[in-house]
Write a protein that holds these residues in place. Structure first.
Motif, PDB file in Angstrom:
ATOM      1  N   LYS A 252     -22.401 -10.923   8.827  1.00 27.63           N
ATOM      2  CA  LYS A 252     -23.344 -10.700   7.724  1.00 27.63           C
ATOM      3  C   LYS A 252     -24.254  -9.508   8.014  1.00 27.63           C
ATOM      4  CE  LYS A 252     -24.581 -15.149   7.819  1.00 27.63           C
ATOM      5  NZ  LYS A 252     -23.458 -15.783   8.575  1.00 27.63           N
ATOM      6  N   PHE A 253     -24.713  -9.382   9.254  1.00 29.97           N
ATOM      7  CA  PHE A 253     -25.535  -8.225   9.624  1.00 29.97           C
ATOM      8  C   PHE A 253     -24.730  -6.932   9.500  1.00 29.97           C
ATOM      9  CE2 PHE A 253     -27.802 -11.515  12.163  1.00 29.97           C
ATOM     10  CZ  PHE A 253     -29.105 -11.267  11.745  1.00 29.97           C
ATOM     11  N   GLY A 254     -23.474  -6.980   9.928  1.00 29.34           N
ATOM     12  CA  GLY A 254     -22.644  -5.787   9.838  1.00 29.34           C
ATOM     13  C   GLY A 254     -22.467  -5.317   8.409  1.00 29.34           C
ATOM     14  N   ARG A 255     -22.284  -6.259   7.489  1.00 28.96           N
ATOM     15  CA  ARG A 255     -22.091  -5.885   6.088  1.00 28.96           C
ATOM     16  C   ARG A 255     -23.377  -5.323   5.474  1.00 28.96           C
ATOM     17  NH1 ARG A 255     -16.880  -5.146   6.611  1.00 28.96           N
ATOM     18  NH2 ARG A 255     -15.615  -7.040   6.649  1.00 28.96           N
ATOM     19  N   VAL A 256     -24.528  -5.813   5.916  1.00 27.76           N
ATOM     20  CA  VAL A 256     -25.787  -5.202   5.467  1.00 27.76           C
ATOM     21  C   VAL A 256     -25.888  -3.782   6.021  1.00 27.76           C
ATOM     22  CG1 VAL A 256     -28.316  -5.308   5.588  1.00 27.76           C
ATOM     23  CG2 VAL A 256     -27.000  -7.416   5.258  1.00 27.76           C
ATOM     24  N   ALA A 257     -25.595  -3.616   7.319  1.00 23.30           N
ATOM     25  CA  ALA A 257     -25.747  -2.318   7.968  1.00 23.30           C
ATOM     26  C   ALA A 257     -24.859  -1.249   7.347  1.00 23.30           C
ATOM     27  CB  ALA A 257     -25.432  -2.451   9.455  1.00 23.30           C
ATOM     28  N   GLU A 258     -23.654  -1.628   6.900  1.00 29.38           N
ATOM     29  CA  GLU A 258     -22.748  -0.620   6.345  1.00 29.38           C
ATOM     30  C   GLU A 258     -22.894  -0.472   4.833  1.00 29.38           C
ATOM     31  OE1 GLU A 258     -18.861  -1.796   7.510  1.00 29.38           O
ATOM     32  OE2 GLU A 258     -18.757  -3.514   6.153  1.00 29.38           O
TER      33      GLU A 258
ATOM     34  N   LEU B 204     -22.612  -2.742   2.301  1.00 26.67           N
ATOM     35  CA  LEU B 204     -21.832  -3.559   1.379  1.00 26.67           C
ATOM     36  C   LEU B 204     -22.628  -4.735   0.831  1.00 26.67           C
ATOM     37  CD1 LEU B 204     -18.320  -3.700   3.099  1.00 26.67           C
ATOM     38  CD2 LEU B 204     -19.094  -2.218   1.245  1.00 26.67           C
ATOM     39  N   VAL B 205     -23.700  -5.092   1.515  1.00 21.05           N
ATOM     40  CA  VAL B 205     -24.552  -6.214   1.122  1.00 21.05           C
ATOM     41  C   VAL B 205     -25.998  -5.726   1.146  1.00 21.05           C
ATOM     42  CG1 VAL B 205     -25.418  -8.464   1.887  1.00 21.05           C
ATOM     43  CG2 VAL B 205     -22.970  -8.003   1.928  1.00 21.05           C
ATOM     44  N   ASP B 206     -26.802  -6.204   0.204  1.00 17.83           N
ATOM     45  CA  ASP B 206     -28.182  -5.745   0.108  1.00 17.83           C
ATOM     46  C   ASP B 206     -29.141  -6.485   1.033  1.00 17.83           C
ATOM     47  OD1 ASP B 206     -27.882  -3.815  -2.110  1.00 17.83           O
ATOM     48  OD2 ASP B 206     -27.283  -5.596  -3.235  1.00 17.83           O
ATOM     49  N   ILE B 207     -28.892  -7.774   1.237  1.00 21.73           N
ATOM     50  CA  ILE B 207     -29.878  -8.585   1.934  1.00 21.73           C
ATOM     51  C   ILE B 207     -29.204  -9.811   2.550  1.00 21.73           C
ATOM     52  CG2 ILE B 207     -30.461  -9.888  -0.165  1.00 21.73           C
ATOM     53  CD1 ILE B 207     -33.370  -9.914   0.757  1.00 21.73           C
ATOM     54  N   TYR B 208     -29.745 -10.253   3.667  1.00 19.82           N
ATOM     55  CA  TYR B 208     -29.236 -11.460   4.328  1.00 19.82           C
ATOM     56  C   TYR B 208     -30.438 -12.322   4.716  1.00 19.82           C
ATOM     57  CZ  TYR B 208     -27.483 -14.226   8.345  1.00 19.82           C
ATOM     58  OH  TYR B 208     -27.192 -15.226   9.235  1.00 19.82           O
ATOM     59  N   PRO B 209     -30.764 -13.337   3.901  1.00 19.90           N
ATOM     60  CA  PRO B 209     -31.881 -14.227   4.232  1.00 19.90           C
ATOM     61  C   PRO B 209     -31.387 -15.468   4.971  1.00 19.90           C
ATOM     62  CG  PRO B 209     -31.210 -14.573   1.960  1.00 19.90           C
ATOM     63  CD  PRO B 209     -30.244 -13.577   2.543  1.00 19.90           C
TER      64      PRO B 209
ATOM     65  N   SER C 272     -22.297 -13.422  -1.269  1.00 14.78           N
ATOM     66  CA  SER C 272     -21.158 -13.025  -0.461  1.00 14.78           C
ATOM     67  C   SER C 272     -21.094 -13.965   0.736  1.00 14.78           C
ATOM     68  CB  SER C 272     -21.309 -11.570   0.012  1.00 14.78           C
ATOM     69  OG  SER C 272     -20.228 -11.184   0.828  1.00 14.78           O
ATOM     70  N   LYS C 273     -20.158 -14.917   0.712  1.00 10.73           N
ATOM     71  CA  LYS C 273     -20.065 -15.920   1.774  1.00 10.73           C
ATOM     72  C   LYS C 273     -19.360 -15.324   2.990  1.00 10.73           C
ATOM     73  CE  LYS C 273     -20.187 -20.097  -1.059  1.00 10.73           C
ATOM     74  NZ  LYS C 273     -19.520 -21.390  -1.365  1.00 10.73           N
ATOM     75  N   LEU C 274     -20.065 -15.358   4.115  1.00  9.08           N
ATOM     76  CA  LEU C 274     -19.561 -14.758   5.341  1.00  9.08           C
ATOM     77  C   LEU C 274     -19.933 -15.640   6.523  1.00  9.08           C
ATOM     78  CD1 LEU C 274     -20.818 -11.142   4.581  1.00  9.08           C
ATOM     79  CD2 LEU C 274     -18.415 -11.836   4.594  1.00  9.08           C
ATOM     80  N   GLY C 275     -19.193 -15.506   7.614  1.00  9.01           N
ATOM     81  CA  GLY C 275     -19.492 -16.258   8.813  1.00  9.01           C
ATOM     82  C   GLY C 275     -20.116 -15.392   9.888  1.00  9.01           C
ATOM     83  N   SER C 276     -20.912 -15.995  10.761  1.00 11.29           N
ATOM     84  CA  SER C 276     -21.450 -15.378  11.972  1.00 11.29           C
ATOM     85  C   SER C 276     -22.250 -14.114  11.678  1.00 11.29           C
ATOM     86  CB  SER C 276     -20.306 -15.074  12.955  1.00 11.29           C
ATOM     87  OG  SER C 276     -19.493 -14.006  12.488  1.00 11.29           O
ATOM     88  N   ALA C 277     -22.370 -13.255  12.701  1.00  6.95           N
ATOM     89  CA  ALA C 277     -23.151 -12.021  12.563  1.00  6.95           C
ATOM     90  C   ALA C 277     -22.421 -10.939  11.779  1.00  6.95           C
ATOM     91  CB  ALA C 277     -23.533 -11.499  13.942  1.00  6.95           C
TER      92      ALA C 277
END
Length: 276
Positions: free
Chosen positions: A206-212, A214-219, A199-204
């Motif tokens: 990515k953290f928001g999508r993990v927190a809600e 929608l995304v499993d992991i952000y390495p 899931s290509k995303l910009g800036s932080a």
């Protein structure tokens, strides 16, 4: 609110700050959106990263606001690193007034205002505002996380959020990856999870999508800076996730690391799988 706030800050004191700090992030977002991207001047920092008048406008809003709101709590902003007085032993604010400047300059909407309150080297409160998306993710560790949806002329909609469990064996993970930054170590990490959906995303964001959930992991297994990570760290942790380095160890902030570098991190939505 400008009375003396005792140090270090605990969860109860952080709860009293979350609404005025959220308002500050919203106002910083308005300052960013007021800048004409087509006509603004873009300068380069010594590290090669861009800085714009929008970065500086947001930083002024936050700096002045924190001076009124909590004058006895020190702050470290990306745009004022020369004023840092390290190490921070108690509590301090850690700020990226405009995370994702490259996205902003390119005309995309995935840029954020990041504001964290760090206590004892660990992010306790985090607010990640995405002004062009009308979204804010915020949380206090131990007290939960929320997504705030902003619409003009309508009262903000506040919803509790949580990270989601890891997909069962054989099911693909959804992995947040950067639009603007890539590195071999991160790609190798993702490759170890066959079928991973990027899931290509910009800036932080990515953290928001993990927190809600929608995304499993952000390495991110390449260097970044403390102000890029701290607010998202608090939000994901408050939402039930965990942030570690590549060896599973915790991260610490404001301790005097050279150039404020975070060598690597992984944001896990499901803390049960945060092992190596």
């Amino acid at each position: 609110m400008n009375e003396a706030i005792p140090q270090p800050i605990d969860g109860e004191a952080a709860s009293a700050l979350i609404e005025p700090l959220t308002d500050l992030v919203i106002r910083a977002g308005h300052a960013i959106l007021a800048v004409n991207r087509a006509a603004m001047k873009v300068d380069g920092k010594t590290d090669g990263s861009p800085v714009t008048e929008a970065d500086l406008a947001a930083d002024r809003v936050i700096g002045e606001g924190l001076a009124r709101l909590a004058p006895n709590i020190p702050s470290l902003s990306e745009e004022r690193v020369q004023l840092a007085n390290l190490p921070y032993k108690d509590s301090f604010f850690l700020i990226d007034p405009l995370d994702g400047t490259k996205e902003f300059v390119a005309g995309r909407d995935e840029f954020t205002v990041n504001l964290a309150l760090v206590t004892g080297g660990v992010p306790l409160l985090g607010i990640v505002g995405a002004p062009a998306l009308g979204l804010i993710w915020r949380g206090i560790v131990g007290r939960g996380a929320e997504r705030v949806t902003l619409s003009e002329g309508v009262a903000p909609r506040v919803e509790p959020i949580r990270t989601r469990p890891c997909p069962p064996r054989g099911k693909p993970w959804t992995v947040a990856v950067s639009r603007s930054h890539g590195d071999e170590r991160t790609e190798a990490f993702i490759a170890e999870r066959p079928g991973a959906i990027r899931s290509k995303l910009g800036s932080a964001v990515k953290f928001g999508r993990v927190a809600e959930g929608l995304v499993d992991i952000y390495p991110r297994l390449s260097p970044t800076c403390e102000w890029d990570v701290a607010a998202g760290h608090a939000v994901v942790t408050a939402a039930g996730g965990r942030i570690t380095d590549a060896n599973g160890a915790a991260l610490h902030f404001g301790i005097g690391r050279e150039d404020f570098i975070v060598p690597e991190f992984i944001a896990w939505g499901d803390p049960k799988v945060a092992s190596f």
